[in-house]
Design a protein around this motif. Structure first.
Motif, short mmCIF file in Angstrom:
data_model
loop_
_atom_site.label_atom_id
_atom_site.label_comp_id
_atom_site.label_asym_id
_atom_site.label_seq_id
_atom_site.Cartn_x
_atom_site.Cartn_y
_atom_site.Cartn_z
N LEU A 37 0.83 -1.20 0.00
CA LEU A 37 0.00 0.00 0.00
C LEU A 37 0.86 1.26 0.00
O LEU A 37 0.58 2.22 -0.72
CB LEU A 37 -0.92 0.02 1.23
CG LEU A 37 -2.13 -0.92 1.20
CD1 LEU A 37 -2.88 -0.86 2.52
CD2 LEU A 37 -3.07 -0.59 0.05
N GLU A 45 2.37 1.81 -3.39
CA GLU A 45 1.38 2.25 -4.38
C GLU A 45 0.88 3.66 -4.08
O GLU A 45 0.12 4.23 -4.86
CB GLU A 45 0.19 1.28 -4.39
CG GLU A 45 0.49 -0.07 -5.03
CD GLU A 45 0.81 0.04 -6.50
OE1 GLU A 45 0.25 0.93 -7.18
OE2 GLU A 45 1.61 -0.75 -7.00
N TRP A 58 -1.01 4.46 -1.47
CA TRP A 58 -2.29 4.42 -0.77
C TRP A 58 -2.04 4.57 0.72
O TRP A 58 -2.12 3.60 1.49
CB TRP A 58 -3.01 3.10 -1.05
CG TRP A 58 -3.55 2.98 -2.44
CD1 TRP A 58 -3.15 3.65 -3.54
CD2 TRP A 58 -4.61 2.12 -2.87
NE1 TRP A 58 -3.87 3.28 -4.64
CE2 TRP A 58 -4.77 2.33 -4.26
CE3 TRP A 58 -5.42 1.19 -2.23
CZ2 TRP A 58 -5.73 1.64 -5.01
CZ3 TRP A 58 -6.36 0.50 -2.97
CH2 TRP A 58 -6.52 0.74 -4.34
N THR A 59 -1.72 5.78 1.16
CA THR A 59 -1.37 5.99 2.56
C THR A 59 -2.49 6.68 3.34
O THR A 59 -2.33 6.94 4.53
CB THR A 59 -0.08 6.83 2.67
OG1 THR A 59 -0.24 8.05 1.93
CG2 THR A 59 1.10 6.06 2.10
N ASP A 60 -3.58 6.98 2.68
CA ASP A 60 -4.73 7.56 3.36
C ASP A 60 -5.99 7.05 2.68
O ASP A 60 -5.95 6.51 1.58
CB ASP A 60 -4.66 9.10 3.31
CG ASP A 60 -5.53 9.75 4.38
OD1 ASP A 60 -6.17 9.00 5.15
OD2 ASP A 60 -5.59 10.99 4.43
N GLY A 61 -7.13 7.23 3.36
CA GLY A 61 -8.39 6.77 2.79
C GLY A 61 -8.87 5.49 3.44
O GLY A 61 -8.31 4.99 4.41
N VAL A 102 -9.02 2.25 2.45
CA VAL A 102 -8.27 0.99 2.38
C VAL A 102 -7.20 0.91 3.47
O VAL A 102 -7.17 -0.07 4.24
CB VAL A 102 -7.66 0.79 0.97
CG1 VAL A 102 -6.74 -0.42 0.96
CG2 VAL A 102 -8.76 0.62 -0.06
N PRO A 103 -6.28 1.88 3.59
CA PRO A 103 -5.30 1.78 4.68
C PRO A 103 -5.93 1.85 6.06
O PRO A 103 -5.43 1.22 7.00
CB PRO A 103 -4.36 2.96 4.43
CG PRO A 103 -5.10 3.88 3.54
CD PRO A 103 -6.02 3.04 2.73
#
Length: 274
Positions: A153, A156, A158-161, A163-164
């Motif tokens: 993550l 990619e 994806w460090t906020d939101g 999913v994390p």
């Protein structure tokens, strides 16, 4: 100031996650030149056997020695867990790892003597944090939780939101049940999720819970080590330079490096064969 003080500081990791350590080092040691080596061709180290990790770490160290570094910071938890002692024996220069500083900070912050560690499966399996904490305090319990999904993550972006946050919540649940009051981020990718993990941990465990970032703790200990041994670089009008080496250049290297360093001005990486 010693004659070695103006030499660069060497940092290496199994990939690019160790750039979070470089970021923390730059904040507390702004005058230092830093040479970073990411062994991106052989990542991850966490799934490899101890003998293989020691061999890989030795080859990374040899490259940094060729850059005439004054000290080496191991930004990889797996290497810090299984290879740091052999490196300290074999190398004629200071070697600092991320596990001991993180353990010291966690023991100092805990009021209940119950510490949680989020890390890769390899680091959890090695029980390196348990050993480090037990050396400092026999009354403190360590509860490890592998959090492997956070690494891809981070890479990619994806460090906020949602999913994390969902991933962090899932990994934090066993630590909440264990009643920990301190959580160590035991992987160099995880500081990118600091705010997400802290927010979710406080929701589940209360505002008293503390998050220990091993990147920041090793940076602080490196500064203290240099100060006491007269190894600090002299003040200069510009920030120290960064030189980046990788064993394989990922397609999204520049984006990842900017993310980990928190800096838009990322130098070109040089590819090397170890």
């Amino acid at each position: 100031m010693t004659k070695d003080a103006e030499a660069p500081l060497g940092v290496f990791d199994s990939g690019l996650g160790g750039l979070t350590v470089v970021r923390a080092l730059r904040q507390v040691l702004p005058n230092e030149d830093i040479v970073y080596l990411g062994d991106s061709a052989r990542v991850p180290y966490g799934t490899k056997g101890a003998d293989t990790v020691i061999k890989y770490a030795a080859s990374c160290a040899r490259h940094l020695l060729g850059q005439r570094v004054k000290a080496i910071v191991i930004a990889c938890n797996t290497v810090s867990a299984v290879a740091i002692e052999s490196m300290r024996i074999d190398l004629d220069l200071p070697v600092l790892g991320v596990i001991e500083p993180g353990a010291r900070a966690a023991v100092g912050a805990s009021k209940t003597g119950r510490i949680g560690v989020l890390a890769t499966p390899g680091t959890i399996f090695s029980q390196a944090y348990t050993r480090a904490v037990t050396t400092l305090s026999t009354r403190t319990e360590v509860f490890g939780q592998a959090a492997p999904l956070l690494v891809p993550l981070a890479e990619e972006g994806w460090t906020d939101g949602d999913v994390p946050r969902l991933a962090a919540r899932r990994y934090l649940e066993p630590l909440a049940r264990a009643g920990v009051d301190v959580i160590v981020l035991g992987c160099t990718h995880y500081p990118l999720f600091f705010s997400v993990i802290e927010e979710e941990a406080k929701k589940m465990m209360g505002d008293h819970v503390r998050i220990v970032d091993s990147a920041s703790t090793v940076a602080a200990e490196t500064r203290d080590y240099f100060q006491t041994r007269d190894l600090l670089a002299a003040p200069r009008p510009r920030a120290g330079k960064i030189r980046l080496f990788v064993t394989d250049v990922p397609r999204s290297f520049s984006d990842m490096a900017r993310r980990f360093l928190g800096d838009e001005d990322v130098p070109e990486a040089e590819q090397v064969d170890l």
